[in-house]
Design an enzyme around this catalytic site. Structure first.
Site, short mmCIF file in Angstrom:
data_model
loop_
_atom_site.label_atom_id
_atom_site.label_comp_id
_atom_site.label_asym_id
_atom_site.label_seq_id
_atom_site.Cartn_x
_atom_site.Cartn_y
_atom_site.Cartn_z
N MET A 146 10.74 -6.78 4.52
CA MET A 146 10.88 -7.38 5.84
C MET A 146 12.13 -8.24 5.98
SD MET A 146 8.45 -5.74 7.02
CE MET A 146 7.92 -6.25 8.65
N ARG A 147 13.21 -7.85 5.34
CA ARG A 147 14.51 -8.49 5.55
C ARG A 147 15.46 -7.46 6.13
NH1 ARG A 147 14.18 -13.57 5.79
NH2 ARG A 147 16.41 -13.79 5.44
N ILE A 148 16.25 -7.88 7.09
CA ILE A 148 17.29 -6.99 7.62
C ILE A 148 18.41 -6.90 6.60
CG2 ILE A 148 19.07 -6.82 9.41
CD1 ILE A 148 16.97 -8.01 11.34
N LEU A 149 18.86 -5.67 6.33
CA LEU A 149 19.94 -5.46 5.37
C LEU A 149 21.26 -5.31 6.12
CD1 LEU A 149 17.99 -3.01 3.08
CD2 LEU A 149 18.75 -5.31 2.44
N GLU B 38 1.21 6.96 7.09
CA GLU B 38 2.36 6.54 6.27
C GLU B 38 2.16 6.95 4.82
OE1 GLU B 38 3.72 2.44 6.78
OE2 GLU B 38 2.74 2.36 8.72
N THR C 206 0.83 -1.21 0.00
CA THR C 206 0.00 0.00 0.00
C THR C 206 0.86 1.26 0.00
OG1 THR C 206 -0.29 0.18 2.41
CG2 THR C 206 -1.89 -1.17 1.21
N ASN C 207 2.02 1.21 0.65
CA ASN C 207 2.93 2.37 0.58
C ASN C 207 3.46 2.54 -0.84
OD1 ASN C 207 3.44 3.91 3.18
ND2 ASN C 207 3.45 1.79 3.90
N ARG D 226 23.14 -14.06 3.22
CA ARG D 226 22.62 -12.70 3.03
C ARG D 226 23.42 -11.92 1.99
NH1 ARG D 226 18.77 -10.60 6.71
NH2 ARG D 226 18.90 -12.15 8.33
N HIS E 26 8.61 3.38 8.76
CA HIS E 26 8.46 2.52 9.94
C HIS E 26 7.22 2.95 10.71
CE1 HIS E 26 9.66 -0.10 13.22
NE2 HIS E 26 9.34 0.88 14.04
C1 GAR Z 1 3.93 -0.64 6.78
O1 GAR Z 1 3.14 -0.40 7.90
C2 GAR Z 1 5.38 -0.31 7.09
O2 GAR Z 1 5.53 0.76 7.95
C3 GAR Z 1 5.83 -1.60 7.73
O3 GAR Z 1 5.23 -2.61 6.98
C4 GAR Z 1 4.00 -2.13 6.47
C5 GAR Z 1 3.98 -2.39 4.99
O4 GAR Z 1 2.71 -2.13 4.45
N1 GAR Z 1 7.27 -1.70 7.73
C6 GAR Z 1 7.96 -2.20 8.73
O5 GAR Z 1 7.44 -2.65 9.74
C7 GAR Z 1 9.45 -2.21 8.52
N2 GAR Z 1 10.12 -2.42 9.76
P1 GAR Z 1 2.48 -2.03 2.89
O6 GAR Z 1 3.08 -3.28 2.26
O7 GAR Z 1 1.00 -2.01 2.73
O8 GAR Z 1 3.13 -0.78 2.39
#
Ligand code: GAR
Length: 191
Positions: A92-95, A176, A15-16, A67, A111
């Site tokens: 959602m992977r640590i870089l 966000e 969504t972002n 990695r 975040h």
């Molecule tokens: C968002 O809330 C973002 O802030 C979070 O994942 C979601 C992704 O939503 N990111 C983290 O938690 C990173 N540590 P989206 O796929 O709908 O954009």
């Protein structure tokens, strides 16, 4: 389309990414989204990108022994796209520090908390457990330390009585979607 060549890394629904795509559509767009990379095959964010005519690529971390080799392929892909800026949007992977250094000041993240509070996962549940009255979200430059780095934009979001993590997450997510495009615009303008 024109402007700062921007790539997006994601793992989920995107969504972002959608908010960034909308910001980059039409006249006065601050940036051009040159590609979207997912480490998760079938992530909904990939469909959003394809629907907008944006190149997509899956680089599945499960196909790599470590990695470093996973990140090398992401780096090469980003270079192939000629990306000048990389946006993490639910990636959602640590870089590793090595990757982060290669993209120093050209790698940003959103975040779901008011950093430096509530780094890490499950931010909304922890906010509720603490009885906090405000939370929010942050766009920041990525540094080697997780969920740290110079802050570009933050938005505060109220916690309402009776909120559960899901309702709070929706309210924060809406914020966000406002601040990530704003951050992109600020960076593209050299601010
Ligand atoms: C968002 O809330 C973002 O802030 C979070 O994942 C979601 C992704 O939503 N990111 C983290 O938690 C990173 N540590 P989206 O796929 O709908 O954009």
């Amino acid at each position: 389309m024109a402007g700062l060549k921007t790539a997006v890394l994601l793992s989920g629904r995107g969504t972002n990414l959608g908010a960034l795509i909308d910001e980059c559509a039409g006249d006065g767009a601050p940036a051009e989204i040159v590609g979207v990379v997912s480490n998760v095959p079938g992530a909904a964010g990939l469909q959003r990108a394809e629907a907008a005519g944006i190149k997509t690529r899956v680089i599945d971390h499960k196909g790599y022994p470590d990695r470093g080799s996973f990140e090398d392929d992401i780096h090469q892909c980003l270079q192939g796209l000629e990306a000048e800026l990389v946006c993490l949007a639910g990636f959602m992977r640590i870089l590793t520090a090595g990757f982060v250094a290669r993209w120093h000041d050209r790698l940003i993240n959103v975040h779901p908390s008011l950093l430096p509070a509530y780094r890490g996962l499950d931010t909304h549940a922890r906010v509720l457990a603490d009885g906090a009255r405000f939370t929010g979200c942050t766009v920041h430059f990525v540094r080697a330390e997780m969920d740290a780095g110079p802050i570009i934009v933050r938005a505060a979001v109220p916690v309402h009585p009776g909120d559960d993590a899901e309702r709070l997450a929706q309210r924060v997510l809406a914020a966000e979607h406002r601040i990530y495009p704003l951050a992109l615009r600020l960076i593209a303008a050299g601010r």
